[in-house]
Design a protein around this motif. Structure first.
Motif, PDB file in Angstrom:
ATOM      1  N   ALA A   1      29.686  11.539  19.877  1.00  0.00           N
ATOM      2  CA  ALA A   1      30.639  10.759  19.078  1.00  0.00           C
ATOM      3  C   ALA A   1      30.784   9.352  19.644  1.00  0.00           C
ATOM      4  CB  ALA A   1      31.996  11.452  19.046  1.00  0.00           C
ATOM      5  N   ASP A   2      30.750   9.220  20.992  1.00  0.00           N
ATOM      6  CA  ASP A   2      30.814   7.895  21.611  1.00  0.00           C
ATOM      7  C   ASP A   2      29.609   7.053  21.202  1.00  0.00           C
ATOM      8  OD1 ASP A   2      33.147   8.584  22.871  1.00  0.00           O
ATOM      9  OD2 ASP A   2      32.185   9.024  24.799  1.00  0.00           O
ATOM     10  N   LEU A   3      28.446   7.684  21.169  1.00  0.00           N
ATOM     11  CA  LEU A   3      27.233   6.953  20.778  1.00  0.00           C
ATOM     12  C   LEU A   3      27.340   6.474  19.336  1.00  0.00           C
ATOM     13  CD1 LEU A   3      24.495   9.202  22.420  1.00  0.00           C
ATOM     14  CD2 LEU A   3      25.338   6.995  23.226  1.00  0.00           C
ATOM     15  N   ASP A   4      27.856   7.345  18.468  1.00  0.00           N
ATOM     16  CA  ASP A   4      28.023   6.958  17.066  1.00  0.00           C
ATOM     17  C   ASP A   4      28.985   5.795  16.942  1.00  0.00           C
ATOM     18  OD1 ASP A   4      26.255   8.850  16.158  1.00  0.00           O
ATOM     19  OD2 ASP A   4      27.788  10.281  15.509  1.00  0.00           O
ATOM     20  N   ASP A   5      30.100   5.812  17.722  1.00  0.00           N
ATOM     21  CA  ASP A   5      31.068   4.719  17.678  1.00  0.00           C
ATOM     22  C   ASP A   5      30.429   3.422  18.137  1.00  0.00           C
ATOM     23  OD1 ASP A   5      33.006   6.405  16.737  1.00  0.00           O
ATOM     24  OD2 ASP A   5      34.038   6.639  18.659  1.00  0.00           O
ATOM     25  N   ASP A   6      29.653   3.484  19.229  1.00  0.00           N
ATOM     26  CA  ASP A   6      28.977   2.291  19.742  1.00  0.00           C
ATOM     27  C   ASP A   6      28.006   1.741  18.713  1.00  0.00           C
ATOM     28  OD1 ASP A   6      30.381   2.562  22.090  1.00  0.00           O
ATOM     29  OD2 ASP A   6      28.708   3.442  23.215  1.00  0.00           O
ATOM     30  N   CYS A   7      27.206   2.626  18.113  1.00  0.00           N
ATOM     31  CA  CYS A   7      26.230   2.192  17.107  1.00  0.00           C
ATOM     32  C   CYS A   7      26.945   1.618  15.891  1.00  0.00           C
ATOM     33  CB  CYS A   7      25.339   3.356  16.681  1.00  0.00           C
ATOM     34  SG  CYS A   7      24.199   3.906  17.958  1.00  0.00           S
ATOM     35  N   GLY A   8      28.032   2.263  15.478  1.00  0.00           N
ATOM     36  CA  GLY A   8      28.797   1.776  14.332  1.00  0.00           C
ATOM     37  C   GLY A   8      29.380   0.402  14.581  1.00  0.00           C
ATOM     38  N   ALA A   9      29.863   0.167  15.810  1.00  0.00           N
ATOM     39  CA  ALA A   9      30.419  -1.150  16.150  1.00  0.00           C
ATOM     40  C   ALA A   9      29.328  -2.213  16.139  1.00  0.00           C
ATOM     41  CB  ALA A   9      31.093  -1.100  17.520  1.00  0.00           C
ATOM     42  N   GLU A  10      28.148  -1.862  16.621  1.00  0.00           N
ATOM     43  CA  GLU A  10      27.032  -2.815  16.599  1.00  0.00           C
ATOM     44  C   GLU A  10      26.621  -3.133  15.174  1.00  0.00           C
ATOM     45  OE1 GLU A  10      23.767  -1.524  19.038  1.00  0.00           O
ATOM     46  OE2 GLU A  10      25.084  -1.164  20.744  1.00  0.00           O
ATOM     47  N   VAL A  11      26.560  -2.104  14.332  1.00  0.00           N
ATOM     48  CA  VAL A  11      26.185  -2.302  12.932  1.00  0.00           C
ATOM     49  C   VAL A  11      27.220  -3.185  12.244  1.00  0.00           C
ATOM     50  CG1 VAL A  11      25.948  -1.130  10.692  1.00  0.00           C
ATOM     51  CG2 VAL A  11      24.851  -0.176  12.723  1.00  0.00           C
ATOM     52  N   LEU A  12      28.502  -2.908  12.468  1.00  0.00           N
ATOM     53  CA  LEU A  12      29.567  -3.702  11.851  1.00  0.00           C
ATOM     54  C   LEU A  12      29.504  -5.146  12.331  1.00  0.00           C
ATOM     55  CD1 LEU A  12      32.051  -4.012  10.083  1.00  0.00           C
ATOM     56  CD2 LEU A  12      33.433  -3.180  12.005  1.00  0.00           C
ATOM     57  N   GLY A  13      29.311  -5.351  13.624  1.00  0.00           N
ATOM     58  CA  GLY A  13      29.227  -6.710  14.168  1.00  0.00           C
ATOM     59  C   GLY A  13      28.092  -7.501  13.544  1.00  0.00           C
ATOM     60  N   ALA A  14      26.932  -6.876  13.439  1.00  0.00           N
ATOM     61  CA  ALA A  14      25.772  -7.542  12.841  1.00  0.00           C
ATOM     62  C   ALA A  14      26.018  -7.816  11.355  1.00  0.00           C
ATOM     63  CB  ALA A  14      24.515  -6.698  13.023  1.00  0.00           C
ATOM     64  N   TYR A  15      26.663  -6.857  10.683  1.00  0.00           N
ATOM     65  CA  TYR A  15      26.953  -7.029   9.262  1.00  0.00           C
ATOM     66  C   TYR A  15      27.918  -8.192   9.041  1.00  0.00           C
ATOM     67  CZ  TYR A  15      27.840  -5.767   4.419  1.00  0.00           C
ATOM     68  OH  TYR A  15      27.935  -5.794   3.046  1.00  0.00           O
ATOM     69  N   LEU A  16      28.946  -8.290   9.896  1.00  0.00           N
ATOM     70  CA  LEU A  16      29.904  -9.395   9.777  1.00  0.00           C
ATOM     71  C   LEU A  16      29.233 -10.737  10.047  1.00  0.00           C
ATOM     72  CD1 LEU A  16      33.057  -7.814  11.425  1.00  0.00           C
ATOM     73  CD2 LEU A  16      32.821  -8.545   9.033  1.00  0.00           C
TER      74      LEU A  16
END
Length: 135
Positions: free
Chosen positions: A7-22
């Motif tokens: 779950a931590d890995l998913d959160d980290d990946c999700g934050a990276e995806v969101l940052g790049a998307y923004l």
């Protein structure tokens, strides 16, 4: 060494995806349009955080151009799922009004899960091989 929680890995990946998307959104939209979009998302997050009823309309929708409404839905989908594997589908209501639905690309999500499982298995094999040679 601490064992990683998936779950931590998913959160980290999700934050990276969101940052790049923004970053991509900021580059594609001028400052004023980007700020209007972010304000609508912030209002939605505040409404959801307060435990109020579900948000069925885009806050400040009258202030958002139609293309920004689509950007709003896409951004919310990325924030919620942490993935970019979604698409917007235009729908017609019985009264003739038009709306949008966010549809997740499930096949792609399953492929990611299978790939992640394969990578984890390979990494475990590497660790076991390293342990065997150091003994």
């Amino acid at each position: 060494m601490r064992e990683s929680d998936p779950a931590d890995l998913d959160d980290d990946c999700g934050a990276e995806v969101l940052g790049a998307y923004l970053e991509d959104l900021r580059a594609r939209l001028n400052g004023e349009r980007f700020e209007a979009l972010i304000r609508a998302v912030q209002i939605t997050c505040a409404l959801l955080g307060d435990g109020r009823r579900p948000v069925l309309e885009i806050p400040g929708e009258s202030d958002l151009a139609p293309d920004l409404r689509c950007e709003y839905l896409s951004l919310m989908a990325v924030m919620i799922t942490g993935h970019l594997d979604h698409r917007l589908v235009e729908l017609a209501a019985p009264d003739g009004a038009r709306g949008w639905a966010v549809v997740e690309n499930i096949r792609s999500h399953r492929a990611c899960e299978a790939e992640r499982a394969w990578i984890e298995k390979e990494l475990e094999g590497i660790v076991r091989a390293g342990d065997a040679t150091s003994s």
